[in-house]
Scaffold this active site. Sequence first.
Site, PDB file in Angstrom:
ATOM      1  N   ASP A 107      36.114  47.953  17.257  1.00 26.05           N
ATOM      2  CA  ASP A 107      36.521  47.494  15.922  1.00 26.05           C
ATOM      3  C   ASP A 107      38.009  47.741  15.711  1.00 26.05           C
ATOM      4  O   ASP A 107      38.600  48.615  16.355  1.00 26.05           O
ATOM      5  CB  ASP A 107      35.746  48.252  14.835  1.00 26.05           C
ATOM      6  CG  ASP A 107      34.252  47.999  14.916  1.00 26.05           C
ATOM      7  OD1 ASP A 107      33.856  46.942  15.431  1.00 26.05           O
ATOM      8  OD2 ASP A 107      33.493  48.882  14.472  1.00 26.05           O
TER       9      ASP A 107
HETATM   10  N1  URA Z   1      30.380  51.122  17.528  1.00 26.13           N
HETATM   11  C1  URA Z   1      31.013  50.798  16.378  1.00 26.13           C
HETATM   12  O1  URA Z   1      30.442  50.900  15.301  1.00 26.13           O
HETATM   13  N2  URA Z   1      32.290  50.363  16.460  1.00 26.13           N
HETATM   14  C2  URA Z   1      32.976  50.264  17.610  1.00 26.13           C
HETATM   15  O2  URA Z   1      34.150  49.884  17.600  1.00 26.13           O
HETATM   16  C3  URA Z   1      32.311  50.616  18.797  1.00 26.13           C
HETATM   17  C4  URA Z   1      31.011  51.030  18.733  1.00 26.13           C
END
Ligand code: URA
Length: 248
Positions: A107
């Site tokens: 993310d």
């Molecule tokens: N899980 C998440 O919630 N976000 C990420 O970026 C990676 C794994």
Amino acid sequence: MEKPVRLQKFLAHAGVASRRKCEKIIESRRVQVDGRTVSAMGIKITPGKERVMVDGKEITAAEEHVYILLYKPKGYVTTVADPQGRPIVTSFLQNVKERVFPVGRLDLDTEGALLLTNDGELTQAILHPSNEVFKTYEVLVKGLPKSPDLHSLETGVMVDDKKTSPAKVLFKEKIQQNSLIQITIHEGRKRQVKKMFQAIGHPVLSLKRLAYGNLGLGNLTPGKYRFLTKNDINLIFSNKSLYKQKNS
Ligand code: URA
């Protein structure tokens, strides 16, 4: 003369995308072989003999494969081009002439280990659920989860109407009113870690991926990267001992 290969394999090997994604690219009529649009699966081409284009750009036979581990900082988008013009992860790569793409995504507000490669086969192997490649995250969550809550993360919680697969959870330390926790999962659902902690009532405050399998960040700092060796790649698939040490 090279041997004929399936078109999607040729494209993946040339670094266009993972094999699955290449199939989608073919299906969506973006590929031309010797000037003719191909949308059926199973067509074979002979590298160097037929002219293959994707979106009007010629694709040449496999480049040298490169494997890069980047410490993605927060605030960067996991993509090679962002229509909204936000900062992208590939902006850190200097003198990398090969067209590499990220293996999975982090993310915007997640930091940590991000693998980039032009090896579509490897990408597929890492992302395919049947290979159960472990990913380990360090998570700062709000509050102090109780042991049964952490245990439920290990056995599975409901995320988007589906129970998560078994995970490994390690409580590291209490930081003021919050908790630092290490979690290892092998699924790769969208925003999975955040949703898992949300499911036990402890929202994620910050998230960092420490490792793919046993391939950890090592000494990398945000924005830095290193080239990986075959040995490093093997570590990704060694699921025997789950990653436990901090930053090792
Ligand atoms: N899980 C998440 O919630 N976000 C990420 O970026 C990676 C794994």
